[in-house]
Design a protein around this motif. Structure first.
Motif, short mmCIF file in Angstrom:
data_model
loop_
_atom_site.label_atom_id
_atom_site.label_comp_id
_atom_site.label_asym_id
_atom_site.label_seq_id
_atom_site.Cartn_x
_atom_site.Cartn_y
_atom_site.Cartn_z
N GLN A 187 -3.86 3.87 -0.22
CA GLN A 187 -4.23 3.20 -1.47
C GLN A 187 -3.58 1.82 -1.51
O GLN A 187 -2.36 1.70 -1.39
N ILE A 188 -4.39 0.78 -1.66
CA ILE A 188 -3.86 -0.58 -1.78
C ILE A 188 -3.47 -0.80 -3.23
O ILE A 188 -4.30 -0.70 -4.13
N ALA A 231 0.84 -1.20 0.00
CA ALA A 231 0.00 0.00 0.00
C ALA A 231 0.87 1.25 0.00
O ALA A 231 2.07 1.21 0.30
#
Length: 688
Positions: free
Chosen positions: A298-299, A275
């Motif tokens: 944010q992955i 991430a």
């Protein structure tokens, strides 16, 4: 100078008027669609269907979407073509939400659908709410408003409606302005773990004292990760991963099996997730260092793990207590994110390669389409004095950004050369293209899923050869855009059109005309449409006839299917339309049939364009090679020579480059040098 809320409201209203005029739709429909598409592009909504319904009993709804995770999004609009910017009070918010919740309650518990016209969009929505019953796990109520929310209105707390967990979301003009003006065009997540989940997340710093880059290794409870996914959904996933999940959409059986049978071994068996975040806040807790806050999480790898944890816990009623996931978190500031995040995503996904998982905005395909759109002038329409361009938004917000520093005069010139109705995005391009390649069902799945399918297809074709994506491809795409948008306008103006299913009708109308042409081994003359920048009267009439045929067909779904929109997503719908199209063919104008061109003509145009593209590729490669100085080529040659992965041919061609400008590599040699550079980069070699 920063745009005021008044200026934004004025510009937004002008864009709405222009959009409504361009598509022959009502301003209300244009408003709801505009806001919905903004939210789809940034992950708040997975899709959208227009559905205007208002009743004397105080019920109202303006749009909806059922996602694959048991969530229903219901939209209601506060829109009255207001001339001046006004305030939206708390009392008005409450009464508006009551109208849409009343529709949901009446549909779920009181069989509202029985009182509705079966061919109307509201019937399909109400019937589906009733039929799905307990399968609806959550409902999100969205209020879209053309006003500014009063500062006195506090957050509306989640509650239950008819036994279903419900949350409320308000998108007023000021929130839309913040969304559009923020870098990356999305509202950034800001997660405080102790406040939201009652605990920080254990971590170890992994940046070894580096000032330029920070990273952490973390162990995150699966219950928290699942809860985050439930709350934020696709907003947690970097666009690349979102596209990947849309294309697959299945729960990983291995992950599910481990959670159910060996939850204590999940950490050992699972690869974990990768991430990024813009900022983190850490503190010393009772068990060591812990992350307490993340901004813009944010992955970029592990979306499947995250989604599977959520689905397994929900569907199988399995507790995630004692299940942990490892996370590698990199801190990337907003300035670097557009370049660095996609690279992390690409490299992190190499073990689980998908054809087009890296099909984000800086993929060479999009860069090429953007370059064409900035360079190629579209011919002036008959009667027009000036040529224009079709502006391709490779990344969100480019059209607005291109005008942000212009004077008023420069802005007018820019808009005259790049008219707003001729701006199109990646998801638009996917729609324009997919309907013609016997993929209309994908278009009906919604913008994101359709784009995922398009990305898979184009990504694999690009890998085979990029020369097919040339000026012919670009001009044909614009011709298809002209037909698509004209069809939207035509459908809205038809006497049989009742305000619903336009997207479905348009997709299948174009697909059917494409299918009919292919049965004759012919095609619509897209180059003629590009040259004229409009469609012929015969094609227009063919579109009107076909769209009515499609509307009549799709609004009569087979026994057992109550929702037209759901029927349009099935392969059976497309097959039935093709089988029944013989009666349609007899109605099509002879002028339209005569205008179709043979595949031989099309193939000749394609071959000519491929030759030109091949030459252009060579010139571009040569330009790129000449930008690198001879001493840098010498450094690269020394580094690559010490590795035994490069062939003698590759090393020899680098020796030629070290002699620039005495020797200039040919276009063919330059292409090979660019490939060698990519190989060197993958081996960790850097240009010094």
């Amino acid at each position: 100078m920063e745009q005021t809320i008044q200026d934004f409201f004025h510009d937004f209203k002008q864009d709405l008027l222009a959009g409504a005029e361009a598509s022959s739709s009502f301003q209300l429909s244009q408003f709801v669609e505009t806001v919905a598409h903004e939210l789809m592009d940034t992950g708040f909504l997975g899709g959208f269907e227009l559905c205007h319904y208002r009743a004397q009993r105080g019920m109202r709804v303006d749009g909806y979407w059922f996602n694959d995770e048991g969530t229903l999004d219901l939209i209601i609009a506060d829109f009255d073509c207001r001339e001046e910017l006004a305030s939206l009070t708390g009392t008005e918010v409450d009464s508006t939400f009551k109208r849409v919740t009343k529709f949901f309650e009446a549909s779920k518990l009181k069989e509202l659908f029985k009182d509705l016209e079966e061919t109307a969009p509201e019937y399909g929505l109400s019937r589906q709410v009733y039929d799905r019953g307990r399968a609806i796990q959550k409902v999100n109520f969205y209020l879209f408003s053309e006003r500014v929310l009063s500062g006195r209105v506090s957050v509306i707390k989640d509650d239950e409606v008819s036994g279903v967990p419900a949350s409320y979301h308000i998108w007023d003009v000021s929130r839309l302005q913040r969304q559009q003006s923020s870098r990356g065009q999305k509202e950034i997540l800001d997660i405080n773990f102790p406040e939201t989940y009652g605990t920080g997340i254990s971590c170890l710093p992994a940046h070894l004292g580096s000032d330029t880059y920070k990273s952490y290794l973390m162990v995150i409870p699966a219950a928290i990760l699942s809860s985050m996914y439930e709350k934020y959904g696709a907003r947690l996933l970097e666009q690349n991963v979102r596209c990947f999940l849309q294309a697959r959409g299945n729960v990983n059986k291995g992950i599910r099996s481990t959670i159910i049978n060996e939850p204590q071994m999940f950490f050992a068996y699972n690869n974990g997730i990768t991430a990024t975040a813009q900022e983190v806040e850490v503190r010393l807790g009772s068990s060591g260092l812990e992350v307490v806050r993340m901004k813009d999480l944010q992955i970029v790898n592990g979306g499947q793990t995250t989604a599977s944890l959520f689905h397994t816990s929900r569907k199988d009623k399995i507790s995630l207590e004692g299940v942990f996931v490892q996370m590698k978190l990199s801190i990337i500031d907003s300035e670097q994110s557009e370049v660095v995040v996609p690279k992390i995503s690409e490299y992190a996904n190499t073990q689980n390669k998908v054809n087009a998982a890296d099909f984000f905005s800086n993929h060479p395909f999009h860069i090429r389409m953007e370059e064409f759109s900035r360079r190629i002038w579209a011919p002036a329409q008959q009667g027009a004095l000036r040529e224009t361009k079709w502006f391709y938004e490779r990344a969100r917000g480019q059209y607005t950004d291109a005008q942000s520093k212009l004077t008023q005069g420069e802005k007018k010139k820019f808009q005259a050369e790049n008219p707003k109705p001729q701006m199109f995005t990646k998801t638009d391009l996917a729609k324009f293209e997919n309907v013609w390649d016997e993929n209309p069902r994908f278009v009906n799945l919604g913008a994101q899923k359709n784009f995922a399918q398009y990305a898979k297809r184009i990504g694999s074709e690009w890998e085979k050869s990029s020369k097919y994506f040339n000026e012919f491809y670009y001009k044909r795409a614009i011709a298809r855009a002209i037909i698509f948008r004209k069809t939207e306008k035509l459908v809205s103006a038809q006497p049989w059109y009742n305000g619903g299913y336009r997207a479905n009708v348009v997709a299948y109308t174009l697909a059917l005309l494409g299918y009919y042409s292919s049965t004759l081994d012919k095609s619509i003359d897209f180059m003629h449409i590009w040259n004229k920048q409009l469609i012929s009267n015969d094609l227009e009439r063919a579109l009107e006839i076909t769209s009515e045929f499609v509307h009549d067909e799709i609004t009569r779904p087979p026994q057992g299917i109550s929702n037209v929109t759901e029927w349009c997503k099935k392969e059976g719908c497309w097959q039935r339309l093709k089988e029944n199209s013989e009666s349609l063919v007899k109605l099509l104008p002879q002028g339209f049939k005569d205008s179709l061109v043979s595949q031989e003509v099309i193939q000749n145009e394609k071959k000519q364009a491929q030759k030109i593209q091949k030459m252009d590729d060579g010139i571009e490669a040569q330009k790129a090679v000449l930008k690198i100085e001879p001493k840098q080529w010498t450094s690269l040659l020394l580094q690559c020579g010490s590795l035994d992965v490069f062939t003698e041919k590759e090393l020899e061609i680098m020796r030629v480059a070290t002699q620039i400008p005495k020797k200039i590599p040919t276009e063919k040699q330059s292409k090979l040098l660019i490939e060698t550079l990519k190989k060197a980069e993958s081996e960790g070699v850097v240009i010094k």
